[in-house]
Design a protein around this motif. Structure first.
Motif, PDB file in Angstrom:
ATOM      1  N   ALA A 141      -0.314  10.665  15.107  1.00 35.76           N
ATOM      2  CA  ALA A 141       0.656  11.652  14.626  1.00 35.76           C
ATOM      3  C   ALA A 141       1.960  10.980  14.198  1.00 35.76           C
ATOM      4  CB  ALA A 141       0.915  12.686  15.721  1.00 35.76           C
ATOM      5  N   ARG A 142       2.395   9.976  14.977  1.00 31.24           N
ATOM      6  CA  ARG A 142       3.625   9.247  14.642  1.00 31.24           C
ATOM      7  C   ARG A 142       3.459   8.474  13.332  1.00 31.24           C
ATOM      8  NH1 ARG A 142       3.675   5.751  18.560  1.00 31.24           N
ATOM      9  NH2 ARG A 142       4.180   7.384  20.070  1.00 31.24           N
ATOM     10  N   ALA A 143       2.314   7.815  13.180  1.00 31.38           N
ATOM     11  CA  ALA A 143       2.057   7.045  11.957  1.00 31.38           C
ATOM     12  C   ALA A 143       1.964   7.962  10.739  1.00 31.38           C
ATOM     13  CB  ALA A 143       0.765   6.243  12.113  1.00 31.38           C
ATOM     14  N   LEU A 144       1.417   9.163  10.944  1.00 35.06           N
ATOM     15  CA  LEU A 144       1.320  10.122   9.846  1.00 35.06           C
ATOM     16  C   LEU A 144       2.711  10.591   9.420  1.00 35.06           C
ATOM     17  CD1 LEU A 144      -0.484  11.784   7.999  1.00 35.06           C
ATOM     18  CD2 LEU A 144      -0.645  13.509   9.798  1.00 35.06           C
ATOM     19  N   GLN A 145       3.561  10.833  10.401  1.00 33.05           N
ATOM     20  CA  GLN A 145       4.933  11.266  10.115  1.00 33.05           C
ATOM     21  C   GLN A 145       5.693  10.192   9.340  1.00 33.05           C
ATOM     22  OE1 GLN A 145       7.314  11.981  13.617  1.00 33.05           O
ATOM     23  NE2 GLN A 145       8.712  13.336  12.538  1.00 33.05           N
ATOM     24  N   LEU A 146       5.409   8.920   9.648  1.00 33.25           N
ATOM     25  CA  LEU A 146       6.094   7.798   9.001  1.00 33.25           C
ATOM     26  C   LEU A 146       5.348   7.279   7.770  1.00 33.25           C
ATOM     27  CD1 LEU A 146       7.112   5.802  12.217  1.00 33.25           C
ATOM     28  CD2 LEU A 146       8.571   7.259  10.802  1.00 33.25           C
ATOM     29  N   ALA A 147       4.234   7.954   7.437  1.00 34.82           N
ATOM     30  CA  ALA A 147       3.420   7.574   6.274  1.00 34.82           C
ATOM     31  C   ALA A 147       2.935   6.129   6.361  1.00 34.82           C
ATOM     32  CB  ALA A 147       4.206   7.792   4.986  1.00 34.82           C
ATOM     33  N   GLN A 148       2.545   5.704   7.551  1.00 37.67           N
ATOM     34  CA  GLN A 148       2.046   4.343   7.770  1.00 37.67           C
ATOM     35  C   GLN A 148       0.532   4.331   7.588  1.00 37.67           C
ATOM     36  OE1 GLN A 148       3.655   3.776  11.727  1.00 37.67           O
ATOM     37  NE2 GLN A 148       5.470   2.756  10.925  1.00 37.67           N
ATOM     38  N   ARG A 149       0.118   4.220   6.369  1.00 35.05           N
ATOM     39  CA  ARG A 149      -1.298   4.363   6.003  1.00 35.05           C
ATOM     40  C   ARG A 149      -2.192   3.342   6.710  1.00 35.05           C
ATOM     41  NH1 ARG A 149      -3.150   6.647   0.693  1.00 35.05           N
ATOM     42  NH2 ARG A 149      -5.418   6.440   0.687  1.00 35.05           N
ATOM     43  N   ASP A 150      -1.771   2.094   6.767  1.00 36.49           N
ATOM     44  CA  ASP A 150      -2.603   1.062   7.382  1.00 36.49           C
ATOM     45  C   ASP A 150      -2.773   1.311   8.876  1.00 36.49           C
ATOM     46  OD1 ASP A 150      -4.123  -1.399   6.973  1.00 36.49           O
ATOM     47  OD2 ASP A 150      -2.627  -2.329   8.274  1.00 36.49           O
ATOM     48  N   LYS A 177     -15.329   8.531   8.238  1.00 30.99           N
ATOM     49  CA  LYS A 177     -15.057   9.180   6.948  1.00 30.99           C
ATOM     50  C   LYS A 177     -13.581   9.081   6.578  1.00 30.99           C
ATOM     51  CE  LYS A 177     -15.559  13.707   4.649  1.00 30.99           C
ATOM     52  NZ  LYS A 177     -14.133  13.952   4.384  1.00 30.99           N
ATOM     53  N   LEU A 178     -12.714   9.354   7.541  1.00 29.34           N
ATOM     54  CA  LEU A 178     -11.280   9.303   7.267  1.00 29.34           C
ATOM     55  C   LEU A 178     -10.821   7.872   7.021  1.00 29.34           C
ATOM     56  CD1 LEU A 178      -8.665  10.833   6.977  1.00 29.34           C
ATOM     57  CD2 LEU A 178      -8.379  10.761   9.463  1.00 29.34           C
ATOM     58  N   GLN A 179     -11.413   6.925   7.729  1.00 31.93           N
ATOM     59  CA  GLN A 179     -11.075   5.521   7.512  1.00 31.93           C
ATOM     60  C   GLN A 179     -11.359   5.122   6.060  1.00 31.93           C
ATOM     61  OE1 GLN A 179     -13.144   2.782  10.069  1.00 31.93           O
ATOM     62  NE2 GLN A 179     -12.472   0.982   8.948  1.00 31.93           N
ATOM     63  N   HIS A 180     -12.500   5.534   5.539  1.00 32.99           N
ATOM     64  CA  HIS A 180     -12.845   5.204   4.155  1.00 32.99           C
ATOM     65  C   HIS A 180     -11.928   5.916   3.160  1.00 32.99           C
ATOM     66  CE1 HIS A 180     -16.596   3.595   5.898  1.00 32.99           C
ATOM     67  NE2 HIS A 180     -16.644   2.886   4.797  1.00 32.99           N
ATOM     68  N   GLU A 181     -11.536   7.135   3.479  1.00 33.19           N
ATOM     69  CA  GLU A 181     -10.608   7.850   2.609  1.00 33.19           C
ATOM     70  C   GLU A 181      -9.247   7.155   2.573  1.00 33.19           C
ATOM     71  OE1 GLU A 181     -10.646  11.761   4.274  1.00 33.19           O
ATOM     72  OE2 GLU A 181     -12.367  12.418   3.070  1.00 33.19           O
ATOM     73  N   LEU A 182      -8.820   6.622   3.712  1.00 33.80           N
ATOM     74  CA  LEU A 182      -7.542   5.912   3.782  1.00 33.80           C
ATOM     75  C   LEU A 182      -7.607   4.568   3.062  1.00 33.80           C
ATOM     76  CD1 LEU A 182      -6.658   6.795   7.469  1.00 33.80           C
ATOM     77  CD2 LEU A 182      -5.308   7.440   5.469  1.00 33.80           C
ATOM     78  N   GLU A 190      -2.488  13.922  -0.213  1.00 33.44           N
ATOM     79  CA  GLU A 190      -3.723  14.688  -0.369  1.00 33.44           C
ATOM     80  C   GLU A 190      -4.615  14.600   0.870  1.00 33.44           C
ATOM     81  OE1 GLU A 190      -5.787  13.814  -3.990  1.00 33.44           O
ATOM     82  OE2 GLU A 190      -3.939  13.820  -5.191  1.00 33.44           O
ATOM     83  N   LEU A 191      -4.303  13.657   1.769  1.00 36.06           N
ATOM     84  CA  LEU A 191      -5.087  13.489   2.994  1.00 36.06           C
ATOM     85  C   LEU A 191      -4.380  14.083   4.212  1.00 36.06           C
ATOM     86  CD1 LEU A 191      -6.272   9.776   2.507  1.00 36.06           C
ATOM     87  CD2 LEU A 191      -7.576  11.872   2.056  1.00 36.06           C
ATOM     88  N   GLN A 192      -3.238  14.727   3.974  1.00 33.62           N
ATOM     89  CA  GLN A 192      -2.439  15.255   5.079  1.00 33.62           C
ATOM     90  C   GLN A 192      -3.235  16.203   5.960  1.00 33.62           C
ATOM     91  OE1 GLN A 192       0.795  15.168   6.335  1.00 33.62           O
ATOM     92  NE2 GLN A 192       1.343  13.387   5.128  1.00 33.62           N
ATOM     93  N   GLN A 193      -3.942  17.136   5.350  1.00 32.12           N
ATOM     94  CA  GLN A 193      -4.675  18.137   6.129  1.00 32.12           C
ATOM     95  C   GLN A 193      -5.762  17.496   6.982  1.00 32.12           C
ATOM     96  OE1 GLN A 193      -6.130  21.402   3.785  1.00 32.12           O
ATOM     97  NE2 GLN A 193      -7.011  22.478   5.518  1.00 32.12           N
ATOM     98  N   SER A 194      -6.500  16.558   6.389  1.00 31.16           N
ATOM     99  CA  SER A 194      -7.560  15.859   7.121  1.00 31.16           C
ATOM    100  C   SER A 194      -6.968  15.046   8.260  1.00 31.16           C
ATOM    101  CB  SER A 194      -8.336  14.949   6.177  1.00 31.16           C
ATOM    102  OG  SER A 194      -9.014  15.689   5.194  1.00 31.16           O
ATOM    103  N   CYS A 195      -5.841  14.387   8.020  1.00 29.35           N
ATOM    104  CA  CYS A 195      -5.200  13.566   9.049  1.00 29.35           C
ATOM    105  C   CYS A 195      -4.671  14.423  10.197  1.00 29.35           C
ATOM    106  CB  CYS A 195      -4.066  12.750   8.431  1.00 29.35           C
ATOM    107  SG  CYS A 195      -4.613  11.388   7.377  1.00 29.35           S
ATOM    108  N   GLN A 196      -4.053  15.554   9.857  1.00 24.89           N
ATOM    109  CA  GLN A 196      -3.522  16.431  10.897  1.00 24.89           C
ATOM    110  C   GLN A 196      -4.641  17.005  11.757  1.00 24.89           C
ATOM    111  OE1 GLN A 196      -1.216  19.251   8.640  1.00 24.89           O
ATOM    112  NE2 GLN A 196       0.528  17.856   8.395  1.00 24.89           N
ATOM    113  N   TYR A 197      -5.751  17.349  11.130  1.00 26.12           N
ATOM    114  CA  TYR A 197      -6.902  17.858  11.878  1.00 26.12           C
ATOM    115  C   TYR A 197      -7.440  16.781  12.816  1.00 26.12           C
ATOM    116  CZ  TYR A 197     -11.662  19.336  12.894  1.00 26.12           C
ATOM    117  OH  TYR A 197     -12.830  19.659  13.540  1.00 26.12           O
TER     118      TYR A 197
END
Length: 212
Positions: A141-150, A177-182, A190-197
């Protein structure tokens, strides 16, 4: 011949990169973490033939991480690196810093690959796995907030290995699946919803499925 897989735990980014490069030049598959807590969670996926760990690291040092692993029955090779004298008995080998890269190469080449074995689960190990999912949920969640994709991708990689070993096949598939999308060119927005879930799912698994 299948390449050996090595897990490197080192908090110094320069040395971590150097070790990754050295091991990759030997034909090994590599993955690196920066502290002992991540070392434990990665090691328990049982996908690595060798662990190479620094002694002094934040959160959980190399000695504490190794003691946890050995107490849980982890019997694969663990090689320590330290600038100080170390008397811990849980390591298979202790290398002095600064690391002699030729010595390291020889040691890694001589260390045999490990047989594929089924993970023996006990209550303590299961509880540790689910507790770790809660921690990974917060980090994700923290990495998503900071947009730290890696960082998001690395967490998915960890969850994939651990979840598959602990019988959580659906969670492992979702992480894969999410790893490959990232790894793709899809914008993070565009991946926000998948990441939050995924973050919410980690929280739920860590909370409701924890066992003691």
């Amino acid at each position: 011949m299948t390449a050996k897989q090595i897990l490197i735990a080192e908090d110094d980014s320069f040395l971590r990169t150097l070790l990754l490069t050295q091991c990759q030049s030997l034909g090994m598959k590599t993955h690196a973490v920066a502290n002992g807590e991540h070392l434990v969670s990665e090691a328990l996926s049982y996908q690595y033939d060798i662990i190479l760990t620094d002694i002094q690291m934040p959160v959980c040092d190399g000695i504490a991480a190794t003691r946890i692993l050995r107490r849980l029955g982890y019997d694969r090779p663990i090689i320590a690196m330290s600038a100080d004298e170390v008397h811990e008995t849980g390591f298979d080998q202790i290398l002095a810093k600064p690391i002699d890269m030729r010595q390291l190469a020889q040691l890694l080449q001589q260390t045999p690959a490990q047989d594929s074995v089924a993970l023996q689960l006990d209550d303590e190990l299961i509880a540790l796995f689910y507790t770790n999912l809660q921690q990974l949920s917060s980090e994700f969640a923290r990495a998503l907030q900071l947009a730290q994709r890696d960082t998001l991708r690395q967490i998915c990689h960890k969850v994939k290995g651990g979840a598959a070993s602990f019988g959580e096949a659906d969670l492992a598939k979702l992480a894969d699946k999410l790893q490959h999308e990232l790894l793709s060119d899809t914008p993070l927005d565009e991946l926000q919803q998948s990441c939050q879930y995924f973050a919410q799912l980690l929280q739920q698994f860590g909370g409701s499925n924890a066992r003691t």
